[in-house]
Design a protein around this motif. Structure first.
Motif, PDB file in Angstrom:
ATOM      1  N   LEU A  37      19.139  -0.428   2.818  1.00  0.00           N
ATOM      2  CA  LEU A  37      17.592   0.144   2.228  1.00  0.00           C
ATOM      3  C   LEU A  37      16.673  -0.998   2.782  1.00  0.00           C
ATOM      4  N   ASN A  38      17.344  -2.836   2.047  1.00  0.00           N
ATOM      5  CA  ASN A  38      16.588  -4.062   2.287  1.00  0.00           C
ATOM      6  C   ASN A  38      16.114  -4.882   3.329  1.00  0.00           C
ATOM      7  N   ILE A  39      16.817  -3.809   4.506  1.00  0.00           N
ATOM      8  CA  ILE A  39      16.980  -5.172   5.724  1.00  0.00           C
ATOM      9  C   ILE A  39      17.235  -3.888   6.879  1.00  0.00           C
ATOM     10  N   ILE A  40      16.402  -2.842   7.102  1.00  0.00           N
ATOM     11  CA  ILE A  40      17.100  -2.187   8.115  1.00  0.00           C
ATOM     12  C   ILE A  40      15.534  -1.964   8.790  1.00  0.00           C
ATOM     13  N   GLU A  41      15.347  -2.027   9.742  1.00  0.00           N
ATOM     14  CA  GLU A  41      14.114  -2.077  10.782  1.00  0.00           C
ATOM     15  C   GLU A  41      13.707  -0.357  10.346  1.00  0.00           C
ATOM     16  N   TRP A  42      12.500  -0.835  10.289  1.00  0.00           N
ATOM     17  CA  TRP A  42      11.397   0.507  10.615  1.00  0.00           C
ATOM     18  C   TRP A  42      10.001   0.986  10.640  1.00  0.00           C
ATOM     19  N   GLY A  43      10.112  -0.079  11.948  1.00  0.00           N
ATOM     20  CA  GLY A  43       8.498  -0.517  12.849  1.00  0.00           C
ATOM     21  C   GLY A  43       8.633  -1.998  13.538  1.00  0.00           C
ATOM     22  N   HIS A  44       7.919  -2.166  14.055  1.00  0.00           N
ATOM     23  CA  HIS A  44       7.128  -3.222  14.125  1.00  0.00           C
ATOM     24  C   HIS A  44       7.249  -4.482  13.738  1.00  0.00           C
ATOM     25  N   ASN A  45       8.154  -5.160  13.620  1.00  0.00           N
ATOM     26  CA  ASN A  45       8.010  -6.073  12.560  1.00  0.00           C
ATOM     27  C   ASN A  45       8.700  -6.245  11.200  1.00  0.00           C
ATOM     28  N   VAL A  46       9.087  -4.694  11.135  1.00  0.00           N
ATOM     29  CA  VAL A  46       8.925  -4.460   9.594  1.00  0.00           C
ATOM     30  C   VAL A  46      10.477  -3.927   9.071  1.00  0.00           C
ATOM     31  N   TYR A  47      10.619  -4.934   8.268  1.00  0.00           N
ATOM     32  CA  TYR A  47      12.132  -4.658   7.654  1.00  0.00           C
ATOM     33  C   TYR A  47      11.933  -4.503   6.402  1.00  0.00           C
ATOM     34  N   GLY A  48      12.958  -3.467   6.111  1.00  0.00           N
ATOM     35  CA  GLY A  48      13.449  -3.224   4.941  1.00  0.00           C
ATOM     36  C   GLY A  48      12.025  -1.949   3.738  1.00  0.00           C
ATOM     37  N   ILE A  49      12.748  -1.509   2.752  1.00  0.00           N
ATOM     38  CA  ILE A  49      11.786  -0.331   2.525  1.00  0.00           C
ATOM     39  C   ILE A  49      10.658  -0.901   1.899  1.00  0.00           C
ATOM     40  N   GLY A  50      10.120  -1.592   1.159  1.00  0.00           N
ATOM     41  CA  GLY A  50       9.127  -2.579   1.082  1.00  0.00           C
ATOM     42  C   GLY A  50       8.171  -2.737   1.943  1.00  0.00           C
ATOM     43  N   GLU A  51       8.925  -3.306   2.847  1.00  0.00           N
ATOM     44  CA  GLU A  51       7.372  -3.266   3.858  1.00  0.00           C
ATOM     45  C   GLU A  51       7.064  -2.117   4.376  1.00  0.00           C
ATOM     46  N   ALA A  52       8.015  -1.475   4.094  1.00  0.00           N
ATOM     47  CA  ALA A  52       7.595  -0.121   5.387  1.00  0.00           C
ATOM     48  C   ALA A  52       7.047   0.776   4.321  1.00  0.00           C
ATOM     49  N   ALA A  53       6.990   1.002   2.711  1.00  0.00           N
ATOM     50  CA  ALA A  53       6.150   1.846   2.236  1.00  0.00           C
ATOM     51  C   ALA A  53       4.599   1.344   1.880  1.00  0.00           C
ATOM     52  N   ARG A  54       4.567  -0.552   1.821  1.00  0.00           N
ATOM     53  CA  ARG A  54       2.743  -0.169   2.049  1.00  0.00           C
ATOM     54  C   ARG A  54       2.634  -0.468   3.483  1.00  0.00           C
ATOM     55  N   TYR A  55       3.231  -0.757   4.915  1.00  0.00           N
ATOM     56  CA  TYR A  55       3.033  -0.740   6.379  1.00  0.00           C
ATOM     57  C   TYR A  55       2.714   0.697   6.063  1.00  0.00           C
ATOM     58  N   TYR A  56       3.362   1.818   6.188  1.00  0.00           N
ATOM     59  CA  TYR A  56       2.636   3.145   6.680  1.00  0.00           C
ATOM     60  C   TYR A  56       1.837   4.144   5.270  1.00  0.00           C
ATOM     61  N   PHE A  57       2.079   3.912   4.451  1.00  0.00           N
ATOM     62  CA  PHE A  57       1.183   3.992   3.080  1.00  0.00           C
ATOM     63  C   PHE A  57       0.474   3.902   1.964  1.00  0.00           C
ATOM     64  N   SER A  58       0.277   1.960   2.636  1.00  0.00           N
ATOM     65  CA  SER A  58      -0.106   1.432   1.337  1.00  0.00           C
ATOM     66  C   SER A  58       0.794   1.543  -0.473  1.00  0.00           C
ATOM     67  N   LYS A  59       1.572   2.049  -0.719  1.00  0.00           N
ATOM     68  CA  LYS A  59       2.264   2.484  -1.605  1.00  0.00           C
ATOM     69  C   LYS A  59       3.238   1.410  -1.723  1.00  0.00           C
ATOM     70  N   HIS A  60       4.268   1.509  -3.378  1.00  0.00           N
ATOM     71  CA  HIS A  60       5.292   0.398  -4.097  1.00  0.00           C
ATOM     72  C   HIS A  60       6.399   2.020  -3.258  1.00  0.00           C
ATOM     73  N   PRO A  61       7.990   1.759  -2.579  1.00  0.00           N
ATOM     74  CA  PRO A  61       8.323   2.455  -3.118  1.00  0.00           C
ATOM     75  C   PRO A  61       9.016   3.465  -3.975  1.00  0.00           C
ATOM     76  N   SER A  62       8.427   3.188  -4.890  1.00  0.00           N
ATOM     77  CA  SER A  62       8.602   3.815  -6.379  1.00  0.00           C
ATOM     78  C   SER A  62       7.971   5.152  -6.362  1.00  0.00           C
ATOM     79  N   GLN A  63       6.762   4.911  -5.447  1.00  0.00           N
ATOM     80  CA  GLN A  63       5.722   5.920  -5.491  1.00  0.00           C
ATOM     81  C   GLN A  63       6.594   7.048  -4.085  1.00  0.00           C
ATOM     82  N   SER A 109       0.358  11.256   4.902  1.00  0.00           N
ATOM     83  CA  SER A 109      -1.033  10.667   5.262  1.00  0.00           C
ATOM     84  C   SER A 109      -0.578   9.299   5.546  1.00  0.00           C
ATOM     85  N   LEU A 110      -1.174   9.232   7.497  1.00  0.00           N
ATOM     86  CA  LEU A 110      -0.685   7.461   7.622  1.00  0.00           C
ATOM     87  C   LEU A 110      -2.322   7.087   6.769  1.00  0.00           C
ATOM     88  N   ARG A 111      -1.694   5.406   6.263  1.00  0.00           N
ATOM     89  CA  ARG A 111      -3.227   4.722   5.724  1.00  0.00           C
ATOM     90  C   ARG A 111      -4.364   4.501   6.775  1.00  0.00           C
TER      91      ARG A 111
END
Length: 685
Positions: free
Chosen positions: A545-571, A635-637
């Motif tokens: 979950l911390n290394i797979i790609e989620w978008g252009h130059n977006v790797y890991g769930i930490g980056e993905a949650a903030r990139y799409y929804f401005s959230k921490h993965p726990s939320q 809702s996308l940021r």
């Protein structure tokens, strides 16, 4: 007994028998005399018929300067040439003398006794897309007769026997070939093969082959016994390597070897129904280099294959008694193809029980770089079987089993599987180039421990990517069956059967070079990691979950949650988690799912309904009577939302960037099979 039989024959019977034999002998003598008297005319008629057939069926002009009998059964041809219509000349022979055996002619078979040929030149030429040998790959331009059999009614055993005979009967017992030249030329490549002389004396073959004006010299020898359906051929280069530069120049394939041997050992019929063909093949110091195979030279010091092909009326199979041996590794493959009533394919592979280290020691050097230096102990045995009925591809069968006894890894060598248990650096690649280094561990602020990731996200990913992750040993046979069925129906590679374990190994341990052996290397490392429990399932999922790609130059769930929804993965909510799970197979198209208001487009609703219902049935989320499972709350940021169109085209807003319905059907087919089987296991413990 024979004397008793003679005593019972009367004098009158002997006289009648003698008269009959005399009449037959006299008739044969007359027939021979007539044939001998008219043989020149018969020869001319035969040549005319062959020339007409070559012209009609293959558009080739066959020219013969002179043809005459130079002995009782020997025919000599002079100034022979073959030229395809509107093409360069294909072949030319100054003179060739062929003697034909008499007795096989009685049954209509043509067997060569002796062949003498001088100054034979064959030139294969291709310019642009036009060649003078393309007729070899075309069916003859003949109209099928009313009595011709449909392809499905052809007896494969009889057809194979006729084809084999047509080849064997043309091998002479004695041959003298002088000055043979074969050239190949296209827009960029030119090759020459010269055979100054090649002889067959009572079946013993000797010849020297020179490549490109003596730049390489090969020795060819063998024992040919076509009457007994036995052949043996050996090729070597007097201590040097036998190389095939045409393959390198044409296809980029570097291939060389010290010695190669091939033997046709036996051909026989069983019960007048099945044709058995036994043979063997061996190679010494084979070296292969091609970027599609591996990034370095692959060296096979010694390999041997011994097999039996069995052909019946409607099937052909490689017997399970066949054996392939590489060093101490012994493999028994089985392949069967059946044409009627349905086309089916069967395949199996089995090894005897062996020392586990023998498996790794037998891998050709350069084939699996990640596994070099590995040391193991214990015993293993592998079994695999698969069956596909082309009329019912969804019923495909696939079973794979690695049987282990006291197996363990004593040293990992280059594999370094245990590095995943500590902080390490992961480098993703794109188009063969590294993107950036990512530290996988607490030192990276974007790294998120598994306990801090929303259960909604973990459950959505596990449902879509690997529902049985925590119970399988690295592989899900049902997923492999489903991928085989889908890929066959689509006639293309549309979906793999990768588990999270396999995706993790592919990303974290292997280079990104797309070679043929990388998938097998991936499978071997997954087996090693899972069977030895070198890495816990929880740690595997955390790293994944911390290394797979989620978008252009977006790797890991930490980056993905903030990139799409401005959230921490726990939320992450259920809807956000299902959305993120949906883009894992196609991460760079994720933003196309949103409209200018930051809402998901309607074409995504069936996906949410299907995945949400599966999660609800498994008790992972609460059931949603509306079937939306948070679809309308995603809702996308704002910074990522596309510009509001001047004229809103609602149809355009609903169109997915790819055929999402096909992708959804593939996911549905896989998950339905997996959960159906899980349910059956629960009902029938």
């Amino acid at each position: 007994m024979f004397r008793h039989f003679l005593d019972r024959i009367t004098r009158r019977q002997l006289v009648i028998g003698g008269i009959i034999l005399g009449i037959l002998a006299f008739g044969s003598l007359i027939a021979f005399a007539v044939a001998y008297y008219k043989r020149e005319a018969l020869l001319a008629a035969t040549i005319t018929r062959v020339q007409a057939a070559m012209n009609r069926d293959h558009q080739i002009d066959l020219a013969i300067g002179k043809a005459y009998f130079s002995g009782l059964t020997t025919v000599t041809f002079e100034d022979v040439s073959a030229t395809p219509h509107d093409r360069n000349q294909l072949a030319r022979v100054d003179d060739v003398a062929i003697s034909v055996k008499l007795f096989p002619l009685i049954t209509g078979d043509v067997k060569f006794g002796r062949v003498r040929a001088r100054n034979v030149r064959i030139q294969l030429m291709k310019k642009d897309s036009i060649s003078n040998y393309d007729f070899l790959f075309k069916a003859p331009d003949t109209v099928a007769s009313e009595n011709s059999q449909p392809a499905e009614n052809i007896n494969m055993a009889q057809a194979a026997n006729r084809m084999l005979n047509s080849v064997l009967y043309k091998i002479p017992e004695n041959m003298e070939l002088r000055n043979f030249l074969l050239t190949y030329r296209d827009d960029s490549i030119q090759q020459r093969i010269i055979i100054p002389e090649a002889d067959i004396n009572n079946g013993n073959l000797t010849s020297a082959v020179f490549l490109n004006d003596s730049k390489a010299a090969w020795q060819v020898s063998g024992k040919l016994n076509p009457n007994r359906r036995q052949l043996y051929i050996r090729v070597h280069a007097n201590g040097d390597k036998v190389a095939l530069p045409l393959l390198e120049q044409k296809f980029g394939l570097q291939l060389s070897f010290d010695t190669v041997e091939a033997r046709l050992r036996e051909v026989y019929w069983a019960n007048n129904e099945f044709l058995h063909i036994k043979g063997e093949w061996a190679v010494k110091n084979l070296n292969i280099n091609h970027w599609r195979i591996a990034q370095t030279d692959v060296a096979v010091p010694d390999a041997h294959a011994e097999g039996e092909i069995i052909i019946g009326g409607n099937h052909v199979e490689l017997s399970d008694k066949s054996t392939v041996t590489v060093k101490n590794l012994e493999v028994h493959p089985y392949i069967r193809y059946t044409t009627t009533p349905d086309k089916t394919y069967a395949f199996s592979l089995e090894t005897p029980e062996m020392e586990a280290q023998d498996l790794f020691d037998s891998f050709p050097k350069g084939l699996f770089e990640s596994l070099e230096g590995i040391r193991v102990s214990g015993k293993i045995q592998y079994k695999l079987s698969a069956f596909l009925d082309t009329e019912r591809p969804d019923s495909v069968q696939f079973d794979s089993e690695m049987i282990q006894k006291d197996f363990k890894v004593n040293a990992w060598g280059n594999a370094k599987v245990q590095k995943i248990n500590t902080t390490f650096v992961y480098t993703p690649f794109e188009n063969g180039k590294p993107v950036r280094d990512i530290v996988v561990g607490p030192e990276n602020p974007a790294f998120v421990p598994l306990a801090e990731i929303s259960p909604n996200l973990k459950n959505a990913i596990l449902t879509t990517e690997d529902p049985s992750f925590f119970s399988h040993n690295g592989f899900v046979e049902e997923a492999i069956r489903s991928s085989i069925a889908i890929n066959y129906k689509e006639k293309a590679f549309k979906r793999g059967g990768s588990t999270i374990s396999m995706q993790l190994v592919k990303n974290a341990f292997l280079n990104r070079n797309k070679t043929m052996v990388r998938k097998l290397e991936e499978i071997l490392i997954v087996w090693l990691m899972e069977s030895t429990r070198a890495v816990s399932k929880e740690r595997m999922l955390e790293v994944y979950l911390n290394i797979i790609e989620w978008g252009h130059n977006v790797y890991g769930i930490g980056e993905a949650a903030r990139y799409y929804f401005s959230k921490h993965p726990s939320q992450l909510t259920v809807g956000e988690s299902i959305y993120l799970a949906s883009i894992v197979p196609r991460p760079k198209t994720g933003l196309y799912s949103f409209n200018h208001e930051g809402r998901l487009k309607p074409y995504m609703t069936p996906y949410f309904n299907y995945i949400g219902n599966i999660m609800a049935r498994r008790g992972l989320v609460q059931a949603d009577s509306s079937g939306s499972y948070g679809f309308y709350t995603v809702s996308l940021r704002e910074a990522l939302r596309p510009a509001r169109p001047a004229t809103i085209d609602t149809l355009q807003l609903e169109v997915p960037p790819t055929d999402f319905e096909v992708e959804l059907n593939q996911v549905r087919g896989l998950l339905d099979r997996i959960f159906r089987n899980d349910q059956q296991e629960e009902e029938n413990p």
